[in-house]
Design an enzyme around this catalytic site. Sequence first.
Site, short mmCIF file in Angstrom:
data_model
loop_
_atom_site.label_atom_id
_atom_site.label_comp_id
_atom_site.label_asym_id
_atom_site.label_seq_id
_atom_site.Cartn_x
_atom_site.Cartn_y
_atom_site.Cartn_z
N GLY A 34 -23.41 81.36 58.24
CA GLY A 34 -22.57 81.18 57.06
C GLY A 34 -21.10 81.35 57.36
O GLY A 34 -20.67 81.25 58.51
N HIS A 40 -18.18 74.21 61.85
CA HIS A 40 -19.56 74.03 61.42
C HIS A 40 -19.76 72.62 60.85
O HIS A 40 -20.80 71.98 61.09
CB HIS A 40 -19.93 75.05 60.35
CG HIS A 40 -19.96 76.46 60.82
ND1 HIS A 40 -18.98 77.37 60.49
CD2 HIS A 40 -20.84 77.14 61.60
CE1 HIS A 40 -19.27 78.54 61.02
NE2 HIS A 40 -20.38 78.43 61.71
N GLN A 166 -24.71 81.62 74.65
CA GLN A 166 -25.80 81.42 73.69
C GLN A 166 -26.43 80.05 73.87
O GLN A 166 -27.67 79.91 73.90
CB GLN A 166 -25.25 81.56 72.27
CG GLN A 166 -26.22 81.16 71.17
CD GLN A 166 -25.60 81.27 69.79
OE1 GLN A 166 -25.51 82.36 69.23
NE2 GLN A 166 -25.15 80.16 69.24
N SER A 198 -13.49 80.18 64.30
CA SER A 198 -14.54 81.19 64.24
C SER A 198 -14.54 81.79 62.86
O SER A 198 -13.48 81.96 62.22
CB SER A 198 -14.29 82.28 65.29
OG SER A 198 -15.15 83.38 65.07
N SER A 199 -15.73 82.14 62.38
CA SER A 199 -15.81 82.83 61.09
C SER A 199 -15.07 84.15 61.11
O SER A 199 -14.59 84.63 60.08
CB SER A 199 -17.29 83.06 60.72
OG SER A 199 -17.96 81.82 60.60
#
Length: 307
Positions: A34, A40, A166, A198-199
């Site tokens: 989120g 995103h 990742q 980045s969030s």
Amino acid sequence: MTTATTTPIVARTRAELAAGLSRPGRVAFVPTMGALHEGHASLMRSARDQVGPDGSVVVSIFVNPLQFAPGEDLDRYPRTFDDDLDVCGREGVDVVFAPTVSEVYPGGVSAGITTESVTVDPGPLGDVLEGASRPGHFRGVLTVVAKLFGLVRPDVAVFGEKDYQQLALIRLMVSDLCLGIEIVGAPTDREPDGLARSSRNRYLDPVQREQAVALNRALRRAADAADQGYAAALAAGQAELQRSAGIDLDYLEIRATDLAELPVDATPGTSARALIAARVGTTRLIDNLALTIGEPATLTSSTEGSN
């Protein structure tokens, strides 16, 4: 091109997700925590490109407690579901899977540990770089991704290259466990000044926001010096950080594209990645950049999603 705004199906349970995936066609999956941003959105567009208009794009929104160690920012990690749903609608996402913790981990999670019997061991690659700084992090990442893959059953999944380690581990998991899912790595989406989206960027105050650009500068200095060899590239990146205020460096390393260690006398023409992690104020940021040892840098602007 962004599609017309749609209203995605919102699935909160496994049963609702299964019902939302009942249409025929290929399925592309974008897992997120989120706090969605343009990075995103670029992943969602890539996902749509993978399956076309007749396929389904699924986005998960789930802040995974299993990948946060005690004392990390689990409680304050930004949660902006209504805004996230708007982003998904603008990008033509078909299904948003937004489960509760108990839906994903019926056995429960406490202090970053689940009582469930089976988790995914990331192996040796999970203990270096981010894994050395955040023990247990990649066990949590791979476990939740494996669970989400089992629930969504995608044909293809899209991840951003900003979280390069990742991405490498997910590719290994899919290969080693024969999961039969195509993993697509999308390039890093950046702000105009080079800061990787980045969030967590929203944690930065204006001064810290300016300081944070030093991470990208260090990577670019390393890439610029890579034609002189591994040692020169690493030294150039380190020198840039020494000139930059407000950066509490965790690591700056240059590794092979599979994240194996490189020798100081790496063969000219060796493809590599410069990877960095640092705190700016209390905010921990990561970034990376491709480079080639022994060859001049050929950097271009890129677009990559990030979590």
